[in-house]
Scaffold this motif. Structure first.
Motif, PDB file in Angstrom:
ATOM      1  N   ILE A 152       0.866  -1.179   0.000  1.00 40.23           N
ATOM      2  CA  ILE A 152       0.000   0.000   0.000  1.00 40.23           C
ATOM      3  C   ILE A 152       0.904   1.230   0.000  1.00 40.23           C
ATOM      4  O   ILE A 152       1.787   1.354   0.855  1.00 40.23           O
ATOM      5  N   TYR A 153       0.691   2.098  -0.958  1.00 36.75           N
ATOM      6  CA  TYR A 153       1.454   3.347  -1.043  1.00 36.75           C
ATOM      7  C   TYR A 153       0.475   4.515  -1.002  1.00 36.75           C
ATOM      8  O   TYR A 153      -0.554   4.503  -1.681  1.00 36.75           O
ATOM      9  N   ASN A 154       0.793   5.524  -0.191  1.00 38.92           N
ATOM     10  CA  ASN A 154      -0.011   6.743  -0.093  1.00 38.92           C
ATOM     11  C   ASN A 154       0.855   7.963  -0.350  1.00 38.92           C
ATOM     12  O   ASN A 154       1.942   8.074   0.209  1.00 38.92           O
ATOM     13  N   TYR A 155       0.351   8.843  -1.176  1.00 35.98           N
ATOM     14  CA  TYR A 155       0.916  10.185  -1.302  1.00 35.98           C
ATOM     15  C   TYR A 155      -0.174  11.145  -0.846  1.00 35.98           C
ATOM     16  O   TYR A 155      -1.298  11.120  -1.374  1.00 35.98           O
ATOM     17  N   THR A 156       0.126  11.953   0.164  1.00 38.31           N
ATOM     18  CA  THR A 156      -0.850  12.895   0.697  1.00 38.31           C
ATOM     19  C   THR A 156      -0.209  14.261   0.837  1.00 38.31           C
ATOM     20  O   THR A 156       0.864  14.394   1.412  1.00 38.31           O
ATOM     21  N   ARG A 157      -0.876  15.247   0.320  1.00 44.30           N
ATOM     22  CA  ARG A 157      -0.466  16.640   0.489  1.00 44.30           C
ATOM     23  C   ARG A 157      -1.490  17.271   1.414  1.00 44.30           C
ATOM     24  O   ARG A 157      -2.686  17.312   1.108  1.00 44.30           O
ATOM     25  N   ALA A 158      -1.053  17.735   2.590  1.00 42.59           N
ATOM     26  CA  ALA A 158      -1.931  18.309   3.613  1.00 42.59           C
ATOM     27  C   ALA A 158      -1.573  19.779   3.792  1.00 42.59           C
ATOM     28  O   ALA A 158      -0.446  20.108   4.164  1.00 42.59           O
ATOM     29  N   ILE A 159      -2.531  20.662   3.562  1.00 41.84           N
ATOM     30  CA  ILE A 159      -2.266  22.100   3.516  1.00 41.84           C
ATOM     31  C   ILE A 159      -3.246  22.839   4.440  1.00 41.84           C
ATOM     32  O   ILE A 159      -4.441  22.565   4.436  1.00 41.84           O
ATOM     33  N   ILE A 160      -2.720  23.786   5.197  1.00 40.20           N
ATOM     34  CA  ILE A 160      -3.540  24.639   6.052  1.00 40.20           C
ATOM     35  C   ILE A 160      -3.995  25.839   5.225  1.00 40.20           C
ATOM     36  O   ILE A 160      -3.178  26.569   4.675  1.00 40.20           O
ATOM     37  N   ASP A 161      -5.309  26.023   5.153  1.00 42.91           N
ATOM     38  CA  ASP A 161      -5.863  27.137   4.384  1.00 42.91           C
ATOM     39  C   ASP A 161      -6.090  28.378   5.245  1.00 42.91           C
ATOM     40  O   ASP A 161      -5.871  29.491   4.797  1.00 42.91           O
ATOM     41  N   LYS A 162      -6.547  28.166   6.487  1.00 40.73           N
ATOM     42  CA  LYS A 162      -6.828  29.305   7.365  1.00 40.73           C
ATOM     43  C   LYS A 162      -6.626  28.870   8.805  1.00 40.73           C
ATOM     44  O   LYS A 162      -7.138  27.841   9.229  1.00 40.73           O
ATOM     45  N   GLU A 163      -5.864  29.663   9.538  1.00 36.33           N
ATOM     46  CA  GLU A 163      -5.662  29.430  10.972  1.00 36.33           C
ATOM     47  C   GLU A 163      -5.428  30.775  11.620  1.00 36.33           C
ATOM     48  O   GLU A 163      -4.500  31.489  11.259  1.00 36.33           O
ATOM     49  N   ASP A 164      -6.286  31.143  12.567  1.00 39.35           N
ATOM     50  CA  ASP A 164      -6.193  32.455  13.213  1.00 39.35           C
ATOM     51  C   ASP A 164      -4.983  32.578  14.134  1.00 39.35           C
ATOM     52  O   ASP A 164      -4.439  33.654  14.299  1.00 39.35           O
ATOM     53  N   ASP A 165      -4.552  31.478  14.748  1.00 36.36           N
ATOM     54  CA  ASP A 165      -3.409  31.515  15.668  1.00 36.36           C
ATOM     55  C   ASP A 165      -2.125  31.272  14.873  1.00 36.36           C
ATOM     56  O   ASP A 165      -1.664  30.153  14.733  1.00 36.36           O
ATOM     57  N   GLU A 166      -1.543  32.330  14.341  1.00 34.79           N
ATOM     58  CA  GLU A 166      -0.351  32.224  13.498  1.00 34.79           C
ATOM     59  C   GLU A 166       0.882  31.752  14.258  1.00 34.79           C
ATOM     60  O   GLU A 166       1.852  31.312  13.675  1.00 34.79           O
ATOM     61  N   LYS A 167       0.874  31.826  15.602  1.00 33.86           N
ATOM     62  CA  LYS A 167       2.039  31.408  16.384  1.00 33.86           C
ATOM     63  C   LYS A 167       2.287  29.903  16.281  1.00 33.86           C
ATOM     64  O   LYS A 167       3.413  29.452  16.383  1.00 33.86           O
ATOM     65  N   ILE A 168       1.230  29.125  16.095  1.00 29.44           N
ATOM     66  CA  ILE A 168       1.411  27.671  16.058  1.00 29.44           C
ATOM     67  C   ILE A 168       1.661  27.142  14.650  1.00 29.44           C
ATOM     68  O   ILE A 168       2.023  26.000  14.476  1.00 29.44           O
ATOM     69  N   ILE A 169       1.499  27.987  13.640  1.00 27.72           N
ATOM     70  CA  ILE A 169       1.666  27.556  12.257  1.00 27.72           C
ATOM     71  C   ILE A 169       2.897  28.226  11.670  1.00 27.72           C
ATOM     72  O   ILE A 169       2.985  29.433  11.602  1.00 27.72           O
ATOM     73  N   ARG A 170       3.859  27.414  11.243  1.00 28.56           N
ATOM     74  CA  ARG A 170       5.088  27.959  10.679  1.00 28.56           C
ATOM     75  C   ARG A 170       5.005  28.123   9.154  1.00 28.56           C
ATOM     76  O   ARG A 170       5.627  28.957   8.568  1.00 28.56           O
ATOM     77  N   ASN A 171       4.279  27.276   8.496  1.00 25.96           N
ATOM     78  CA  ASN A 171       4.060  27.389   7.060  1.00 25.96           C
ATOM     79  C   ASN A 171       2.712  26.749   6.742  1.00 25.96           C
ATOM     80  O   ASN A 171       1.972  26.401   7.644  1.00 25.96           O
ATOM     81  N   LYS A 172       2.402  26.588   5.513  1.00 20.37           N
ATOM     82  CA  LYS A 172       1.095  26.052   5.120  1.00 20.37           C
ATOM     83  C   LYS A 172       1.012  24.530   5.218  1.00 20.37           C
ATOM     84  O   LYS A 172      -0.069  23.967   5.117  1.00 20.37           O
ATOM     85  N   ASP A 173       2.147  23.835   5.386  1.00 19.81           N
ATOM     86  CA  ASP A 173       2.113  22.378   5.510  1.00 19.81           C
ATOM     87  C   ASP A 173       1.577  21.978   6.875  1.00 19.81           C
ATOM     88  O   ASP A 173       1.970  22.533   7.899  1.00 19.81           O
ATOM     89  N   LEU A 174       0.677  21.007   6.887  1.00 24.53           N
ATOM     90  CA  LEU A 174       0.124  20.527   8.141  1.00 24.53           C
ATOM     91  C   LEU A 174       1.156  19.656   8.850  1.00 24.53           C
ATOM     92  O   LEU A 174       1.606  18.659   8.294  1.00 24.53           O
ATOM     93  N   PRO A 175       1.571  20.023  10.062  1.00 21.33           N
ATOM     94  CA  PRO A 175       2.572  19.230  10.783  1.00 21.33           C
ATOM     95  C   PRO A 175       2.045  17.830  11.087  1.00 21.33           C
ATOM     96  O   PRO A 175       0.870  17.631  11.346  1.00 21.33           O
TER      97      PRO A 175
END
Length: 192
Positions: free
Chosen positions: A150-173
């Motif tokens: 089983i192989y998975n390729y997943t791209r997870a992206i943050i579109d909107k987050e009000d607390d910018e301190k916890i988000i360093r870029n658009k990639d979902l940690p």
């Protein structure tokens, strides 16, 4: 054709000596899909669904590991249920000894769960989306031995987050882009 619906009512209560909090949610899920057989071995499918995940009570508490091995917890507040809408399109190819499946997907999420370090409290990400591909292949060598990949390729992206301190870029940690699972199965006894 396939279709289904589900409804769930969730209630939360939190009480301490000086605090009494409650919350409730009315959650709905549904799915509609189609599968079309091209030949005896090959079919294509598509579905569109809405799903949810109500938070378990662990997510309402933050953990403090600074006095390890003693772990202190504190009530972090209620967080919203995660809701997602997903479209899947795929192909199945099945023979006597082989089953192959490929699926592409796209999901839009609201209030996705997110663990914040170092405070270890759970929060919601306002809006995010994921897209990708999953490939599954199972091969049967004989009645006793088979293997699957089983192989998975997943791209997870943050579109909107009000607390910018916890988000360093658009990639979902914490969401790996690539995952591979390889299985080997051997049936030692016919009835076990």
């Amino acid at each position: 054709l396939s279709a289904g619906v589900r409804n769930e009512k969730v209630k939360y209560r939190y009480k301490t000596a000086g605090t009494k909090l409650s919350d409730s949610e009315d959650l709905n899920a549904w799915d509609i899909g189609a599968n079309y057989r091209i030949s005896n071995e090959t079919s294509v499918f598509a579905n569109y669904n809405q799903a949810f995940q109500a938070p378990d009570i662990d997510r309402f508490f933050a953990a403090d590991y600074s006095n390890w091995p003693i772990i202190n917890t504190a009530f972090n507040g209620f967080i919203s249920p995660m809701k997602v809408r997903t479209v899947n399109v795929g192909l199945n190819h099945v023979t006597t000894n082989n089953r192959f499946k490929a699926t592409v997907f796209h999901s839009n999420l609201n209030d996705e769960f997110f663990l914040v370090k170092p405070s270890y409290d759970n929060r919601n990400i306002d809006k995010s989306h994921k897209y990708g591909l999953e490939i599954q292949d199972t091969y049967k060598f004989n009645n006793q031995f088979n293997t699957s990949l089983i192989y998975n390729y997943t791209r997870a992206i943050i579109d909107k987050e009000d607390d910018e301190k916890i988000i360093r870029n658009k990639d979902l940690p914490g969401a790996p882009k690539h995952t591979i699972v390889l299985n080997f199965n051997y049936n030692f006894y016919e009835n076990a």
